[in-house]
Design a protein around this motif. Sequence first.
Motif, PDB file in Angstrom:
ATOM      1  N   SER A 132      23.879 -19.640   0.133  1.00  0.00           N
ATOM      2  CA  SER A 132      23.783 -18.881  -1.103  1.00  0.00           C
ATOM      3  C   SER A 132      22.559 -19.292  -1.910  1.00  0.00           C
ATOM      4  N   LYS A 133      22.357 -20.585  -2.044  1.00  0.00           N
ATOM      5  CA  LYS A 133      21.150 -21.059  -2.742  1.00  0.00           C
ATOM      6  C   LYS A 133      20.862 -22.484  -2.334  1.00  0.00           C
ATOM      7  N   VAL A 134      19.676 -22.929  -2.632  1.00  0.00           N
ATOM      8  CA  VAL A 134      19.254 -24.287  -2.288  1.00  0.00           C
ATOM      9  C   VAL A 134      18.533 -24.883  -3.484  1.00  0.00           C
ATOM     10  N   SER A 135      18.913 -26.087  -3.857  1.00  0.00           N
ATOM     11  CA  SER A 135      18.171 -26.796  -4.896  1.00  0.00           C
ATOM     12  C   SER A 135      17.432 -27.970  -4.282  1.00  0.00           C
ATOM     13  N   LEU A 136      16.243 -28.187  -4.808  1.00  0.00           N
ATOM     14  CA  LEU A 136      15.416 -29.309  -4.375  1.00  0.00           C
ATOM     15  C   LEU A 136      15.307 -30.244  -5.575  1.00  0.00           C
ATOM     16  N   ILE A 137      15.846 -31.440  -5.398  1.00  0.00           N
ATOM     17  CA  ILE A 137      15.989 -32.376  -6.513  1.00  0.00           C
ATOM     18  C   ILE A 137      15.091 -33.578  -6.271  1.00  0.00           C
ATOM     19  N   THR A 138      14.307 -33.958  -7.248  1.00  0.00           N
ATOM     20  CA  THR A 138      13.464 -35.144  -7.125  1.00  0.00           C
ATOM     21  C   THR A 138      13.933 -36.171  -8.143  1.00  0.00           C
ATOM     22  N   ILE A 139      14.394 -37.296  -7.616  1.00  0.00           N
ATOM     23  CA  ILE A 139      15.003 -38.327  -8.457  1.00  0.00           C
ATOM     24  C   ILE A 139      13.965 -39.396  -8.744  1.00  0.00           C
ATOM     25  N   PRO A 140      13.857 -39.852  -9.985  1.00  0.00           N
ATOM     26  CA  PRO A 140      12.826 -40.847 -10.272  1.00  0.00           C
ATOM     27  C   PRO A 140      12.997 -42.108  -9.428  1.00  0.00           C
ATOM     28  N   ASN A 141      11.890 -42.633  -9.015  1.00  0.00           N
ATOM     29  CA  ASN A 141      11.818 -43.933  -8.349  1.00  0.00           C
ATOM     30  C   ASN A 141      12.353 -44.995  -9.312  1.00  0.00           C
ATOM     31  N   GLY A 142      12.780 -46.121  -8.756  1.00  0.00           N
ATOM     32  CA  GLY A 142      13.385 -47.193  -9.550  1.00  0.00           C
ATOM     33  C   GLY A 142      12.555 -47.697 -10.713  1.00  0.00           C
ATOM     34  N   ILE A 143      11.240 -47.699 -10.554  1.00  0.00           N
ATOM     35  CA  ILE A 143      10.391 -48.202 -11.653  1.00  0.00           C
ATOM     36  C   ILE A 143      10.416 -47.249 -12.853  1.00  0.00           C
ATOM     37  N   PRO A 144      10.024 -45.995 -12.696  1.00  0.00           N
ATOM     38  CA  PRO A 144      10.159 -45.087 -13.841  1.00  0.00           C
ATOM     39  C   PRO A 144      11.619 -44.939 -14.287  1.00  0.00           C
ATOM     40  N   LEU A 145      12.531 -45.039 -13.347  1.00  0.00           N
ATOM     41  CA  LEU A 145      13.939 -44.848 -13.713  1.00  0.00           C
ATOM     42  C   LEU A 145      14.437 -45.961 -14.626  1.00  0.00           C
ATOM     43  N   THR A 146      14.060 -47.212 -14.307  1.00  0.00           N
ATOM     44  CA  THR A 146      14.703 -48.320 -15.018  1.00  0.00           C
ATOM     45  C   THR A 146      13.747 -49.286 -15.716  1.00  0.00           C
ATOM     46  N   VAL A 147      12.441 -49.133 -15.511  1.00  0.00           N
ATOM     47  CA  VAL A 147      11.512 -50.073 -16.156  1.00  0.00           C
ATOM     48  C   VAL A 147      10.610 -49.340 -17.150  1.00  0.00           C
ATOM     49  N   SER A 148       9.748 -48.483 -16.639  1.00  0.00           N
ATOM     50  CA  SER A 148       8.822 -47.807 -17.518  1.00  0.00           C
ATOM     51  C   SER A 148       8.479 -46.448 -16.950  1.00  0.00           C
ATOM     52  N   PRO A 149       8.797 -45.385 -17.652  1.00  0.00           N
ATOM     53  CA  PRO A 149       9.291 -45.310 -19.032  1.00  0.00           C
ATOM     54  C   PRO A 149      10.796 -45.569 -19.195  1.00  0.00           C
ATOM     55  N   ASN A 150      11.475 -45.943 -18.170  1.00  0.00           N
ATOM     56  CA  ASN A 150      12.911 -46.223 -18.271  1.00  0.00           C
ATOM     57  C   ASN A 150      13.712 -44.979 -18.677  1.00  0.00           C
ATOM     58  N   TYR A 151      13.699 -44.006 -17.791  1.00  0.00           N
ATOM     59  CA  TYR A 151      14.421 -42.746 -18.047  1.00  0.00           C
ATOM     60  C   TYR A 151      15.901 -42.966 -18.262  1.00  0.00           C
ATOM     61  N   LEU A 152      16.414 -43.994 -17.635  1.00  0.00           N
ATOM     62  CA  LEU A 152      17.861 -44.219 -17.747  1.00  0.00           C
ATOM     63  C   LEU A 152      18.227 -44.686 -19.157  1.00  0.00           C
ATOM     64  N   LYS A 153      17.315 -45.368 -19.791  1.00  0.00           N
ATOM     65  CA  LYS A 153      17.564 -45.791 -21.175  1.00  0.00           C
ATOM     66  C   LYS A 153      17.481 -44.568 -22.103  1.00  0.00           C
ATOM     67  N   GLN A 154      16.481 -43.713 -21.853  1.00  0.00           N
ATOM     68  CA  GLN A 154      16.335 -42.489 -22.651  1.00  0.00           C
ATOM     69  C   GLN A 154      17.529 -41.552 -22.469  1.00  0.00           C
ATOM     70  N   HIS A 155      18.072 -41.553 -21.247  1.00  0.00           N
ATOM     71  CA  HIS A 155      19.166 -40.630 -20.915  1.00  0.00           C
ATOM     72  C   HIS A 155      20.247 -41.404 -20.175  1.00  0.00           C
ATOM     73  N   PRO A 156      21.063 -42.167 -20.900  1.00  0.00           N
ATOM     74  CA  PRO A 156      22.014 -43.074 -20.235  1.00  0.00           C
ATOM     75  C   PRO A 156      22.965 -42.372 -19.276  1.00  0.00           C
ATOM     76  N   SER A 157      23.261 -41.105 -19.538  1.00  0.00           N
ATOM     77  CA  SER A 157      24.205 -40.455 -18.631  1.00  0.00           C
ATOM     78  C   SER A 157      23.504 -39.653 -17.540  1.00  0.00           C
ATOM     79  N   LEU A 158      22.229 -40.012 -17.279  1.00  0.00           N
ATOM     80  CA  LEU A 158      21.532 -39.461 -16.115  1.00  0.00           C
ATOM     81  C   LEU A 158      22.359 -39.807 -14.874  1.00  0.00           C
ATOM     82  N   LEU A 159      22.869 -41.042 -14.846  1.00  0.00           N
ATOM     83  CA  LEU A 159      23.847 -41.435 -13.832  1.00  0.00           C
ATOM     84  C   LEU A 159      25.206 -41.488 -14.496  1.00  0.00           C
TER      85      LEU A 159
END
Lengths: 251, 251
Positions: free
Chosen positions: A187-214
């Motif tokens: 029916s449809k296909v999504s292509l998802i790109t998940i931040p690498n651990g460094i941008p995700l948790t160090v800088s810019p730390n997306y997880l801090k900006q968006h705690p419920s990303l996970l």
Amino acid sequence: MVAIRRDYDEASYLHAFWKNYPPEKRGRAPVGDQFPWIEVGEHALGSKVIDFLEGYQPRDVGLPTGPDQRYVVSSNDILGITNGITASAWLFIDIKSVGPRDDFSHTVMSHNQISGDGIWNSPAEGISNSILTATGKRTSHPFHCSIPPLYVLSDGTVAPVIMMAIKPVYKMLSLQEGIGESGQPLSKVSLITIPNGIPLTVSPNYLKQHPSLLFPGKDDKGKDPLKVRARISFELLSKIADWRVRTTTLA
Amino acid sequence: MVAIRRDYDEASYLHAFWKNYPPEKRGRAPVGDQFPWIEVGEHALGSKVIDFLEGYQPRDVGLPTGPDQRYVVSSNDILGITNGITASAWLFIDIKSVGPRDDFSHTVMSHNQISGDGIWNSPAEGISNSILTATGKRTSHPFHCSIPPLYVLSDGTVAPVIMMAIKPVYKMLSLQEGIGESGQPLSKVSLITIPNGIPLTVSPNYLKQHPSLLFPGKDDKGKDPLKVRARISFELLSKIADWRVRTTTLA
DNA sequence: ATCGCCTAATAGGCGAT
DNA sequence: ATCGCCTAATAGGCGAT
């Protein structure tokens, strides 16, 4: 996309060849009108990933754990993008199929499918990652992501991890002989790109900006906390950058 | 083979990157000196299968069950070999890794990895296979192979099933830094070609000639009899035709 | 030598609240 | 809407007899 759809939908067409040995219904309380469709997506989509890597010298280097598909890719493009730091990357890709009754804007990732900050105090200790939190509205739990943010191969190749998910969603139609859609076509296909651990948790730390990303995953409470999965929010991924979530809906 | 070995052995070299998140020991009474190495073989060998299919237009057509790797291949060579019956075949390939303590001359096949005789009484019933017997010296059990001997795709392609197994055997060495072999490097690889369901069970009926070609598998007695695996004997495969078992031992 | 005991890891459908 | 209950299928290490 034409070839993907053709190979995907062929599984329903071939029903007579597997109907007496179908994959068994599973999970809590299966309604009974659905066939487990995991392999259809993994094959019809998964094996085409490499076709998109022409010119990137894909190498499927051994690792004892990780996602479905993984290719070390190399190219001058990457050298440009990384400002000359490295010409390579390790593409980690998982196929995450769902049907119409489980089509939410998230997907579930195991600890072997998310990269972390990669702490390496001494060679003897090996690399480990800081423990993350999957933050839900009603509850939260630790998430022990196990993939380093980058690998250094024996030939000196420096390969930062790029984590992607491909999410095919199938329809559930009646099985009919002959022409047209039937069974469980794409029916449809999504292509998802998940931040690498460094941008995700160090800088810019997306997880801090968006705690419920996970946020909390699908495991039962009794599961070893080290192995518990987490859901990743497509809405928040889009907020970080809209190219991180791309969906193609088939006509 | 050089590239396979390089990518396989790289997994041991990368030990520092996964040592804190290793795949867990499993099974009855793990000694504790071995790492589950399934994924290393599946990736370092499995993803190279398609490289050997250049010129055969490989298509990974969807199916809800089956082996690791499967490609519909087409070529004039096949048209010649089949005396003009079909130009295509469906290659089914499974990677079957083992370590030095489990390196016997057989491998274990699930019911979704062996083709049968393919009885098709009416379109509505779909295809089914006669029940085979895994014949051991001390005991025997039924084996419900679930793969048809051939498929007919929606575009009319007639694709007989060719079932193969690739069996990498790894060494178990101590993990040491630096140059040379360490960890669980590749020791040898066998390429196994298993008869299609028709020659296997109809004509010439290899299974009748060699009843213990299939012998009891690894499942526990409580397992659903429909899903019980069987071992396949490499000695008997060799007897049928020596090209059915090919082993390359690495220097 | 034979055969089966035994468990990790993956996956996602769908219910309970 | 949230989150976790729940089970099939794969895999092969290694012990028991």
